[in-house]
Design a protein around this motif. Structure first.
Motif, short mmCIF file in Angstrom:
data_model
loop_
_atom_site.label_atom_id
_atom_site.label_comp_id
_atom_site.label_asym_id
_atom_site.label_seq_id
_atom_site.Cartn_x
_atom_site.Cartn_y
_atom_site.Cartn_z
N ARG A 1 -10.62 -3.58 -0.58
CA ARG A 1 -10.37 -5.07 -0.15
C ARG A 1 -9.91 -4.95 1.20
O ARG A 1 -9.46 -3.77 1.61
CB ARG A 1 -9.23 -5.51 -1.25
CG ARG A 1 -7.96 -4.59 -1.01
CD ARG A 1 -6.98 -5.22 -2.06
NE ARG A 1 -7.54 -5.31 -3.43
CZ ARG A 1 -6.68 -5.23 -4.39
NH1 ARG A 1 -5.64 -5.72 -4.44
NH2 ARG A 1 -7.21 -5.25 -5.72
N MET A 12 -6.87 -5.55 3.72
CA MET A 12 -5.39 -5.80 3.93
C MET A 12 -4.90 -5.99 5.17
O MET A 12 -5.50 -5.50 6.04
CB MET A 12 -4.70 -4.50 3.35
CG MET A 12 -5.20 -3.99 1.83
SD MET A 12 -4.88 -5.09 0.44
CE MET A 12 -3.08 -4.71 0.34
N SER A 13 -4.18 -6.73 5.26
CA SER A 13 -3.35 -7.20 6.52
C SER A 13 -2.54 -5.99 6.93
O SER A 13 -1.81 -5.41 5.93
CB SER A 13 -2.62 -8.57 6.55
OG SER A 13 -1.83 -8.52 5.55
N ASP A 20 3.78 -4.32 4.81
CA ASP A 20 4.16 -3.55 3.72
C ASP A 20 3.21 -4.14 2.44
O ASP A 20 3.18 -5.22 2.50
CB ASP A 20 5.53 -3.75 3.41
CG ASP A 20 6.52 -2.93 4.23
OD1 ASP A 20 5.80 -1.81 4.72
OD2 ASP A 20 7.57 -3.18 4.40
N HIS A 21 2.68 -3.36 1.64
CA HIS A 21 2.10 -3.88 0.31
C HIS A 21 2.18 -2.61 -0.66
O HIS A 21 2.72 -1.56 -0.57
CB HIS A 21 0.48 -3.59 0.46
CG HIS A 21 -0.05 -4.32 1.94
ND1 HIS A 21 -0.44 -5.90 1.54
CD2 HIS A 21 -0.10 -4.00 3.07
CE1 HIS A 21 -0.66 -6.22 2.97
NE2 HIS A 21 -0.49 -5.35 3.71
N VAL A 22 2.51 -3.27 -1.83
CA VAL A 22 2.76 -2.65 -3.19
C VAL A 22 1.50 -2.82 -4.08
O VAL A 22 1.18 -3.78 -4.44
CB VAL A 22 3.84 -3.21 -3.87
CG1 VAL A 22 4.23 -2.49 -5.18
CG2 VAL A 22 5.39 -3.03 -3.11
N ILE A 23 1.01 -1.81 -4.50
CA ILE A 23 -0.28 -1.88 -5.25
C ILE A 23 0.17 -1.34 -6.68
O ILE A 23 0.25 -0.12 -6.92
CB ILE A 23 -1.44 -1.01 -4.38
CG1 ILE A 23 -1.54 -1.21 -3.26
CG2 ILE A 23 -2.87 -1.05 -5.43
CD1 ILE A 23 -2.13 -2.41 -2.78
N HIS A 30 3.17 2.37 -3.20
CA HIS A 30 3.68 1.58 -2.17
C HIS A 30 3.00 1.92 -0.81
O HIS A 30 3.18 3.31 -0.32
CB HIS A 30 5.36 1.80 -1.76
CG HIS A 30 5.80 0.84 -0.87
ND1 HIS A 30 6.85 1.21 -0.01
CD2 HIS A 30 5.58 -0.48 -0.56
CE1 HIS A 30 7.09 0.06 0.83
NE2 HIS A 30 6.38 -0.79 0.43
N SER A 31 2.16 1.37 0.08
CA SER A 31 1.69 1.62 1.28
C SER A 31 2.11 0.66 2.37
O SER A 31 2.43 -0.59 2.26
CB SER A 31 0.36 1.52 1.08
OG SER A 31 -0.47 1.51 2.12
N ARG A 32 2.33 1.41 3.46
CA ARG A 32 2.72 0.66 4.66
C ARG A 32 1.72 0.65 5.64
O ARG A 32 1.45 1.84 6.13
CB ARG A 32 4.08 0.90 5.31
CG ARG A 32 4.40 0.33 6.63
CD ARG A 32 5.73 0.66 7.06
NE ARG A 32 6.09 -0.48 8.23
CZ ARG A 32 7.29 -1.22 8.22
NH1 ARG A 32 8.26 -0.66 7.42
NH2 ARG A 32 7.26 -1.81 9.31
#
Length: 81
Positions: free
Chosen positions: A25, A27-28, A31-34, A77-79
């Protein structure tokens, strides 16, 4: 990373069998939590591979039976920067 990028996450067990794959996908930046559904995974050592843009990150991941709460809803958790 300054622009939205294609993200793909895969998890492998120690035998090299893929146990999870996130549908790629866009992603902008930020910070994102998958959430990773680990309900079917047994305790053990896994490796997760994160492909973002043209970069690849490979990290070990230890999952144990004592992490019952974690196993219900584990997260990566991905930044993206």
């Amino acid at each position: 990373m300054h622009n939205p990028s294609r993200l793909k996450i895969r998890i492998y067990d120690v035998t090299g069998r893929e146990t999870f794959a996130l549908v790629p996908r866009i992603m902008s930046v930020g910070d994102h939590v998958i959430p990773i559904p680990a309900a079917g995974l047994t305790s053990g050592i896994y490796c997760y591979v994160v492909d973002i843009g043209g970069d690849r990150i490979v990290c070990p991941w230890c999952l144990s039976n004592s992490q019952n709460d974690f196993r219900k809803n584990p997260l990566i958790h991905s930044r993206l920067i």
